[in-house]
Design a protein around this motif. Structure first.
Motif, PDB file in Angstrom:
ATOM      1  N   UNK A  68       0.842  -1.208   0.000  1.00  0.00           N
ATOM      2  CA  UNK A  68       0.000   0.000   0.000  1.00  0.00           C
ATOM      3  C   UNK A  68       0.873   1.252   0.000  1.00  0.00           C
ATOM      4  N   UNK A  69       1.943   1.209   0.781  1.00  0.00           N
ATOM      5  CA  UNK A  69       2.872   2.344   0.853  1.00  0.00           C
ATOM      6  C   UNK A  69       3.544   2.574  -0.499  1.00  0.00           C
ATOM      7  N   UNK A 108       2.695   1.515  -3.538  1.00  0.00           N
ATOM      8  CA  UNK A 108       1.768   1.909  -4.614  1.00  0.00           C
ATOM      9  C   UNK A 108       1.412   3.388  -4.513  1.00  0.00           C
ATOM     10  N   UNK A 109       1.200   3.854  -3.270  1.00  0.00           N
ATOM     11  CA  UNK A 109       0.805   5.252  -3.092  1.00  0.00           C
ATOM     12  C   UNK A 109       1.954   6.200  -3.434  1.00  0.00           C
TER      13      UNK A 109
END
Ligand SMILES: [Zn+2]
Lengths: 367, 223
Positions: free
Chosen positions: B79-80, B82-83
């Motif tokens: 998630x980190x 990708x963001x």
């Protein structure tokens, strides 16, 4: 940071909705939601691991969509807000990690926000129903209560100050009301999600045909206004669900056809009766004159009807925001975030941990 | 080429690697803890970037370990990554997290031509893969990754905390008995592949296990 009309981006991932909302002050610019509800249908309830996997894949596309719908770029944003609890631990983790990365990549301040209070904060958006306009920005009425009913929670809150003083008056001690709907819908073979299915079938049934128990309504739990019992404003729905199962089995044992519509109507009446009566009692005894309804079960026609009637006879105004702002979404997180920015509250930083049981007394996490 | 690598398949770690830096390492950090990724990862990355005087603009690509690993921790890193990649507008690649340890083995005195890498999969199982190694080459993933009981793995030297945990069943190398995949080696692996013109994975997580969700059976009787 612009603290008068801040542009705030809110992120929500506490259950099965991945939400990104953007507000400017109290103006809603976009409320973009991606739901994994369809993936939970065959299980008859939200499966945390499936919801978490869906959040991971939905987050960036939802963010991209929200920015495009609102017509803003990340550079314009004054602050980011994210639900840090309460909710499903693994699901919260995805939104929190994404929000922190967003804060690192943009250098914008981050607010870690209470999901339940955010359900109330949404009432402050222009036109959402709860705010009172005095020619300037909307303000929440004084002596405000909030009744939150969803698949994940059932609570009655008192809001003294939306940014720093919220009190939990009562809550469910076991299942959330929406969970009870899902379980009973399964018992009756009505599918998932149970709320709309039961609401629909109940319209053709007789709610008085069967009398189901009202949890925690006995005097020993209620006490009196002067000496309140331990669960005066609390709810319990697990006994009700068992009573429905037993009732169905008794019809089966007698070889009779199961009166699905009557059972659905009687179950719904039991839920709605106890929710609205206890909520109104809590309001009366705390001088609450305005109540905001929030959570997905706010869509339930009978809940709105009976709560509306009982509030009216008690002289309490009931505010119901548009339904897409009642269900879990990022706009409510952004709305509360904007309130915190405007009130001068400091951001939470990026070191906090998500808290699956974050209490309502914690509106946002301190740095 | 400057790469930001992130891995949270076991511990939380991140690294900046560059072909121009000595030993390819610009900066790195990792934690001991396998359960606080959501708290430590973002601050760790922020401090690492600031310490190295690097901003998103300077980074050419990101690489993230796609597991296998415990789900919640694994997702923190993905998630980190990708963001960050989305905001900075940079390409994001994935690598099997076990590759990181395979490279660490290859660069150590303990290197052997054929070996296993194993990490803790909890529930008495390990995540593992089999690698081959030729002189002067990157390790090659021959089989896996899989999730199995330690007793069911091939009879080969085994590296990593998953091997150390089941030293009775595996030929665990003592120097690697507590080692976890680290973003530093993940980044070096990615750098070597990208500079050689080879592709990498995308950032789809390798869960290897289904969610534990079960379709409910017939209603249980309440009476
Ligand atoms: Zn909610």
């Amino acid at each position: 940071m612009n603290r008068t009309q801040p542009l705030v981006l809110g992120i929500e991932s506490s259950c099965d909705e991945t939400g990104v909302g953007i507000v400017r002050g109290t103006t809603l610019l976009t409320n973009t939601v991606s739901s994994s509800m369809d993936e939970h249908v065959r299980f008859g309830g939200v499966i945390p691991e499936i919801a978490s996997r869906a959040h991971l894949d939905a987050f960036v596309p939802t963010l991209e969509q929200a920015l495009s719908d609102a017509g803003v770029v990340l550079d314009d944003v004054d602050a980011i807000a994210v639900t840090s609890g309460p909710g499903l631990a693994g699901a919260l983790m995805v939104g929190v990690c994404a929000a922190k990365a967003l804060a690192v990549a943009t250098g914008k301040p981050l607010y870690a926000i209470n999901h339940l209070v955010a359900h109330v904060g949404v009432g402050l958006l222009d036109g959402a129903g709860g705010g009172q306009h005095n020619g300037t920005a909307p303000q929440l009425p004084e002596n405000l209560g909030a009744l939150l009913v969803s698949g994940g929670h059932t609570e009655i809150l008192r809001i003294n100050s939306i940014t720093d003083d919220v009190q939990l008056l009562g809550s469910t001690i076991d299942d959330a009301a929406g969970e009870a709907y899902d379980k009973v819908a399964r018992i009756l073979g009505l599918g998932y999600p149970g709320g709309p299915a039961i609401d629909m079938v109940a319209r053709t049934g007789n709610p008085k045909s069967i009398r189901f128990p009202r949890g925690l309504s006995q005097p020993k739990y209620m006490g009196t206004a002067e000496e309140p019992g331990r669960h005066r404003y609390d709810w319990s729905f697990s006994g009700l669900k068992t009573a429905v199962a037993r009732c169905v089995e008794q019809f089966e044992a007698r070889g009779e056809e199961i009166p699905v519509a009557d059972i659905a109507a009687a179950f719904q009446e039991a839920v709605v009766d106890i929710i609205s009566s206890k909520a109104v009692l809590a309001c009366r005894e705390h001088g609450i004159k305005d109540v905001l309804l929030g959570g997905g079960v706010a869509a339930n026609s009978r809940l709105r009807e009976l709560t509306g009637q009982r509030c009216a006879s008690a002289g309490i105004r009931l505010h119901v925001p548009p339904l897409d702002l009642c269900t879990d979404n990022g706009a409510m997180v952004a709305a509360l975030g904007a309130q915190l920015v405007m009130a001068g509250v400091e951001p939470s930083g990026i070191r906090f941990a998500p808290d699956s049981s974050m209490p309502v007394t914690s509106v946002s996490l301190p740095a | 080429m400057l790469i930001l690598a992130i891995d949270t398949s076991a511990v939380a770690s991140a690294a900046l690697v560059s072909s121009e830096a000595p030993g390819s390492v610009v900066a790195s950090f990792s934690t001991e803890d396998t359960r606080s990724h959501a708290e430590v990862l973002a601050p760790g990355i922020e401090e690492m970037l600031a310490g190295a005087g690097v901003t998103g603009k300077d980074i050419d690509a990101l690489v993230v370990g796609v597991g296998p690993g415990p789900f919640t921790g694994l997702r923190s890193g993905i998630a980190t990554a990708r963001t960050l990649a989305f905001v900075w507008g940079k390409p994001l690649h994935g690598l099997v997290s076990l590759d990181a340890m395979a490279l660490e083995v290859a660069e150590s005195a303990a290197a052997v031509p054929e070996f296993l890498v194993a990490t803790d999969a909890r529930r008495k199982e390990v995540y593992w893969a089999r690698y081959s190694l030729a002189d002067g080459r990157l390790p090659v993933l021959e089989d896996g990754p899989h999730v199995s009981f330690a007793a069911d793995l091939p009879d080969l030297p085994a590296f990593g905390a998953g091997a150390g945990l089941y030293a009775d069943a595996l030929k665990a190398h003592p120097d690697f008995a507590q080692e976890q995949p680290d973003a530093l080696y993940l980044g070096k692996f990615a750098l070597a592949r990208l500079e050689a013109g080879n592709g990498l994975l995308d950032s789809t997580p390798l869960y290897l296990r289904e969610s534990d969700a079960q379709v409910p059976g017939p209603r249980k009787r309440a009476l």
